[in-house]
Design an enzyme around this catalytic site. Sequence first.
Site, PDB file in Angstrom:
ATOM      1  N   GLN A 107       0.846  -1.193   0.000  1.00  0.00           N
ATOM      2  CA  GLN A 107       0.000   0.000   0.000  1.00  0.00           C
ATOM      3  C   GLN A 107       0.885   1.248   0.000  1.00  0.00           C
ATOM      4  O   GLN A 107       0.392   2.359  -0.136  1.00  0.00           O
ATOM      5  CB  GLN A 107      -0.893   0.041   1.239  1.00  0.00           C
ATOM      6  CG  GLN A 107      -1.812  -1.164   1.374  1.00  0.00           C
ATOM      7  CD  GLN A 107      -2.490  -1.196   2.727  1.00  0.00           C
ATOM      8  OE1 GLN A 107      -3.531  -0.559   2.935  1.00  0.00           O
ATOM      9  NE2 GLN A 107      -1.892  -1.915   3.653  1.00  0.00           N
ATOM     10  N   ASN A 108       2.177   1.026   0.167  1.00  0.00           N
ATOM     11  CA  ASN A 108       3.106   2.154   0.294  1.00  0.00           C
ATOM     12  C   ASN A 108       3.434   2.740  -1.077  1.00  0.00           C
ATOM     13  O   ASN A 108       3.439   2.031  -2.084  1.00  0.00           O
ATOM     14  CB  ASN A 108       4.400   1.705   0.988  1.00  0.00           C
ATOM     15  CG  ASN A 108       4.135   1.205   2.397  1.00  0.00           C
ATOM     16  OD1 ASN A 108       3.095   1.500   2.974  1.00  0.00           O
ATOM     17  ND2 ASN A 108       5.060   0.420   2.931  1.00  0.00           N
ATOM     18  N   HIS A 125      -1.342   1.469  -4.361  1.00  0.00           N
ATOM     19  CA  HIS A 125      -1.669   2.905  -4.252  1.00  0.00           C
ATOM     20  C   HIS A 125      -0.723   3.771  -5.062  1.00  0.00           C
ATOM     21  O   HIS A 125      -0.650   4.978  -4.833  1.00  0.00           O
ATOM     22  CB  HIS A 125      -1.657   3.326  -2.766  1.00  0.00           C
ATOM     23  CG  HIS A 125      -2.721   2.643  -1.970  1.00  0.00           C
ATOM     24  ND1 HIS A 125      -2.740   2.624  -0.605  1.00  0.00           N
ATOM     25  CD2 HIS A 125      -3.802   1.935  -2.358  1.00  0.00           C
ATOM     26  CE1 HIS A 125      -3.793   1.938  -0.177  1.00  0.00           C
ATOM     27  NE2 HIS A 125      -4.452   1.499  -1.234  1.00  0.00           N
ATOM     28  N   CYS A 153       1.922  19.331 -18.361  1.00  0.00           N
ATOM     29  CA  CYS A 153       2.300  18.288 -19.327  1.00  0.00           C
ATOM     30  C   CYS A 153       2.779  18.963 -20.616  1.00  0.00           C
ATOM     31  O   CYS A 153       2.078  19.832 -21.170  1.00  0.00           O
ATOM     32  CB  CYS A 153       1.071  17.412 -19.616  1.00  0.00           C
ATOM     33  SG  CYS A 153       1.309  16.260 -20.987  1.00  0.00           S
ATOM     34  N   THR A 194       0.461  -2.722   8.644  1.00  0.00           N
ATOM     35  CA  THR A 194      -0.722  -2.021   8.153  1.00  0.00           C
ATOM     36  C   THR A 194      -1.818  -2.063   9.213  1.00  0.00           C
ATOM     37  O   THR A 194      -1.981  -3.048   9.924  1.00  0.00           O
ATOM     38  CB  THR A 194      -1.253  -2.620   6.833  1.00  0.00           C
ATOM     39  OG1 THR A 194      -2.405  -1.878   6.403  1.00  0.00           O
ATOM     40  CG2 THR A 194      -1.605  -4.095   6.967  1.00  0.00           C
ATOM     41  N   ASN A 219       3.179  -6.657  13.505  1.00  0.00           N
ATOM     42  CA  ASN A 219       2.799  -5.292  13.834  1.00  0.00           C
ATOM     43  C   ASN A 219       3.004  -5.114  15.347  1.00  0.00           C
ATOM     44  O   ASN A 219       2.583  -5.984  16.105  1.00  0.00           O
ATOM     45  CB  ASN A 219       1.319  -5.082  13.475  1.00  0.00           C
ATOM     46  CG  ASN A 219       0.913  -3.622  13.485  1.00  0.00           C
ATOM     47  OD1 ASN A 219       1.347  -2.848  14.343  1.00  0.00           O
ATOM     48  ND2 ASN A 219       0.092  -3.235  12.520  1.00  0.00           N
TER      49      ASN A 219
END
Length: 249
Positions: A107-108, A125, A153, A194, A219
Site C-alpha cells: 500500500q506504500n 496505491h 504536461c 498495516t 505489527n
Amino acid sequence: MATPSSFEFDGDLIAALRDARFIAVLTGAGISAESGLATFRDAQTGLWARFDPRELATPSAFARNPKLVWDWYAWRREHVAAARPNAGHLALAELEQRVPEFALITQNVDGLHQRAGSRNPIELHGNITRVKCSREGAIVRHWDARPDAVPHCANCGALLRPDVVWFEEMLPEQALAAADDAARRCNVLLVVGTSAEVYPAAALPALAQRSGAIIVEINPNATPLSATADYVLRGAAGVVLPALLAALD
Ligand code: APR
C-alpha cells in the site's frame, strides 16, 4: 530494540513457511517507519495528524489547490529520497529469493521495496516517485520544477500530478487483479505494518484465509486483523522479519 535472535517463533509457523510454495506479503506504512517515514495513522507522528487528508490527497483538493498538493508531494518525495530501506524491506527481498513463488503487495508509495531489491512489488496505491499527466495519465520522466507553479504536461498542457491513488479514486485495475490472484493462491500471507483499515487492501487477508492461506500479522500494535490472524507477531518489522528469515535457515 530487541535483537532478531531474541524472537521465538511457533514451530508450526516455521514449518508452514518452509513448506510454502507460494508466500505473499501485504505491507503498509509501518514497514517504512524504521526508515524514518511517518505512518498515516500513528497519532503522535502520523502524517494525517499534521495534515488534513481532505486538503491534500483527493482529486477535489488537487482541483481546488494544486500548488498545495503538488508541494506536499514534492516535500514527501524529498523525504523518501533521503530515506533508506530498513532491515524489514531487505528481509522481504531476501525471502523472495528463497521461495518458488512470491508476491509482494504494498500500500506504500515510497518505492523502498524496489530500492531494497524486491523485484516486482504490486503497488496498490501507486508510487510517489512517479509523476503523471493529470489528463492523459502518461508517466512523465522530466518536468520543469518551478517554486511558484505546478508543472504542466508538455504534450497536452494539463497539470502534472503524483502517480498515486488518492481517496475517492479507483485503484489500478491490474495491480488489484494481481493482488487478488496472489491472495487466492498463496499458502502463507504475511501482513506487515498495516492498520488493516483501508479497503480494498484490507480485504485481502480475509480472501487469502478463505482460500486456505495461513495469515501472519507482523505489527507492534493490535489491528482489526489481530483477532482472526493465525499468528500474530507483536513486534517491529525491522526486528521480526530478519528474525523470521534467520529461523528459516
Ligand atoms: N513495524 C511494523 N508495523 C509498524 C511499525 C513497525 N516498526 N510501526 C508502526 N507500525 C504499524 C502501526 O501499528 C499501524 O498498524 O503500521 C501500521 C500503520 O498503519 P497506517 O498508518 O494506517 O498505514 P497503512 O495501514 O499503510 O494505511 C493504509 O491508508 O491513508 C491511506 O493510502 C494510505 O496506503 C495508506 C492506507
